[in-house]
Design a protein around this motif. Structure first.
Motif, PDB file in Angstrom:
ATOM      1  N   PRO A  50      -3.259  39.117  94.672  1.00  0.00           N
ATOM      2  CA  PRO A  50      -4.641  38.974  94.199  1.00  0.00           C
ATOM      3  C   PRO A  50      -5.631  39.619  95.162  1.00  0.00           C
ATOM      4  CG  PRO A  50      -3.821  36.901  95.101  1.00  0.00           C
ATOM      5  CD  PRO A  50      -2.674  37.846  95.115  1.00  0.00           C
ATOM      6  N   SER A  51      -6.853  39.787  94.696  1.00  0.00           N
ATOM      7  CA  SER A  51      -7.893  40.415  95.514  1.00  0.00           C
ATOM      8  C   SER A  51      -8.053  39.657  96.831  1.00  0.00           C
ATOM      9  CB  SER A  51      -9.199  40.381  94.710  1.00  0.00           C
ATOM     10  OG  SER A  51     -10.201  40.988  95.462  1.00  0.00           O
ATOM     11  N   GLY A  52      -8.123  40.417  97.922  1.00  0.00           N
ATOM     12  CA  GLY A  52      -8.367  39.812  99.239  1.00  0.00           C
ATOM     13  C   GLY A  52      -7.119  39.312  99.936  1.00  0.00           C
ATOM     14  N   LYS A  55      -3.484  43.399 101.103  1.00  0.00           N
ATOM     15  CA  LYS A  55      -2.593  44.540 100.828  1.00  0.00           C
ATOM     16  C   LYS A  55      -3.194  45.869 101.286  1.00  0.00           C
ATOM     17  CE  LYS A  55      -3.805  44.094  95.934  1.00  0.00           C
ATOM     18  NZ  LYS A  55      -4.903  43.125  96.162  1.00  0.00           N
ATOM     19  N   THR A  56      -4.510  46.081 101.050  1.00  0.00           N
ATOM     20  CA  THR A  56      -5.119  47.353 101.480  1.00  0.00           C
ATOM     21  C   THR A  56      -5.152  47.441 103.002  1.00  0.00           C
ATOM     22  OG1 THR A  56      -6.477  47.358  99.499  1.00  0.00           O
ATOM     23  CG2 THR A  56      -7.182  48.816 101.259  1.00  0.00           C
ATOM     24  N   THR A  57      -5.413  46.320 103.661  1.00  0.00           N
ATOM     25  CA  THR A  57      -5.410  46.323 105.124  1.00  0.00           C
ATOM     26  C   THR A  57      -4.018  46.692 105.638  1.00  0.00           C
ATOM     27  OG1 THR A  57      -7.135  44.633 105.085  1.00  0.00           O
ATOM     28  CG2 THR A  57      -5.974  44.931 107.163  1.00  0.00           C
ATOM     29  N   THR A  58      -2.970  46.183 104.989  1.00  0.00           N
ATOM     30  CA  THR A  58      -1.598  46.532 105.385  1.00  0.00           C
ATOM     31  C   THR A  58      -1.375  48.042 105.229  1.00  0.00           C
ATOM     32  OG1 THR A  58      -0.846  44.359 104.665  1.00  0.00           O
ATOM     33  CG2 THR A  58       0.846  46.041 104.927  1.00  0.00           C
TER      34      THR A  58
END
Ligand code: ATP
Length: 375
Positions: A50-52, A55-58
């Motif tokens: 889910p958002s937040g 995953k993008t930080t990873t």
């Protein structure tokens, strides 16, 4: 879509990418918490959640845009944790494509080799090769604003491929496209990825996208990995309630375990609605009388018309609502004991309307449908 199926590592194979316990905090917030993952040669792995959930930080820690507070990032056997992003052998495809608007397609695709000061004939060869892979020969002199959304994405892919990276990172790469084009681009990218055998990590919050494209899916929640597995495994054998709920519609019911010695089978006694047979025991030490929660997907259940005093395997209830969805219908059932359940019914030609609202029914799980949930 053509798929390679589950990626099985050969004994002599080494992972392309190893994340070893990476963590990242912003202020007081632990955004990525001790994430470990191996990505094998040619494998397509999705980070889903889910958002937040981080995953993008990873992904940004793999690309080198963000430095982890703890843990190591290993690429092709080399520790690249301290290596700046422009020296990492990874190609990143962004949601916004990030094409240079003033450059032609040729200029955009040849950007990486040009920066590395390769010869003009090598650059021309790489541009031609990459554009042929994404079927954009003849578009060399156009600028990004003279291309459709799908064509711009193909140019962005060609630019990554011409850069010669050993690994591809896709950040919500399909979410800007309309539903039909999204499906087509997902297929194209997956086929290209299989053809080139390039290890790929995709960040997405779209379950269907992850299921359709991936060899393995990493489900993240609150910065932690909840489960890593093949699409089939995370969908049909979720390791937690969170994964079960996140991956699709999910019916849940609690009951008491009962072992039928004559039938040599375990049952879940669900009180007033009835009992269901369990094909998997919840855990090796399961015992008579223990409370247990199970789940079943709506498409793994069937309905039968019932006599009120139904004695066999199945859960008694009443249809509250029937929703017609073309290829299928969904029956919203309230089980005796007031437990809501959804059952998906395939709509086959020639069948008359078998069920009606308010009709008494028995929900019968198909073999293997009922999965115990960990406590
Ligand atoms: P989404 O699907 O919405 O993009 P995500 O799973 O990719 O979500 P991240 O982008 O990794 O999530 O963000 C995780 C959390 O970290 C969010 O709460 C976000 O607000 C926070 N965050 C991300 N980048 C920063 C930053 N540079 N500074 C402070 N907080 C940040």
């Amino acid at each position: 879509m053509k798929k390679s199926g589950q990626k099985i590592a050969r004994v002599d194979e080494k992972p392309v990418l190893e994340l070893r316990g990476i963590s990242k905090s912003f202020g007081q917030m632990n955004v990525v918490d001790d994430v470990s993952l191996d990505v094998w040669p040619g494998e397509f792995v999705s980070l889903l959640g889910p958002s937040g959930c981080g995953k993008t930080t990873t992904l940004r820690m793999i690309a080198g845009f963000i430095a982890p507070d703890e843990g190591r990032v290993i690429l092709g056997g080399k520790d690249i944790t301290e290596v700046p992003s422009y020296r990492r052998d990874v190609g990143m495809l962004f949601q916004s494509y990030a094409l240079f608007p003033h450059m032609t397609v040729r200029g955009n695709v040849g950007f990486g080799p040009r920066m590395r000061r390769e010869t003009s004939s090598v650059i021309a060869d790489k541009v031609r090769w990459a554009l042929s892979l994404v079927k954009l020969e003849g578009y060399e002199d156009r600028r990004p604003n003279e291309l459709s959304g799908g064509q711009q994405q193909r140019v962005a892919i060609a630019r990554v491929l011409a850069g010669g990276a050993s690994m591809l990172l896709l950040d919500e790469a399909f979410s800007n496209l309309d539903a039909k084009l999204r499906g087509r681009m997902q297929e194209e990218v997956r086929e290209l990825q299989l053809r080139l055998g390039i290890a790929t990590v995709l960040v997405t919050h779209d379950q269907e996208e992850a299921l359709a494209m991936s060899d393995r899916i990493v489900i993240m929640n609150g910065g932690k990995v909840e489960q890593i597995g093949t699409p089939k495994r995370v969908y049909s054998s979720p390791s937690s309630l969170f994964v079960a709920d996140f991956m699709g519609r999910c019916n849940r019911i609690e009951g008491t375990l009962h072992h039928d010695d004559r039938a040599k089978a375990w049952y879940l006694d669900c009180g007033p609605s009835g009992k269901i047979k369990l094909e998997t025991i919840p855990h090796p030490a399961a015992r008579e009388g223990e409370q247990c929660q199970v789940f079943a997907r709506p498409e793994h259940l069937s309905l039968t018309q019932s006599a009120k005093d139904h004695e066999g395997d199945g859960l008694r209830g009443r249809i509250e609502r029937l929703v017609y969805l073309g290829s299928r219908s969904v029956a919203y059932v309230t089980l005796e004991g007031d437990v809501p359940f959804q059952v998906q019914l395939p709509n086959k030609p020639g069948l008359s309307d078998e069920f009606s609202v308010d009709g008494p029914v028995v929900v019968v799980p198909l073999p293997g449908a009922v999965t115990p949930l960990p406590k």
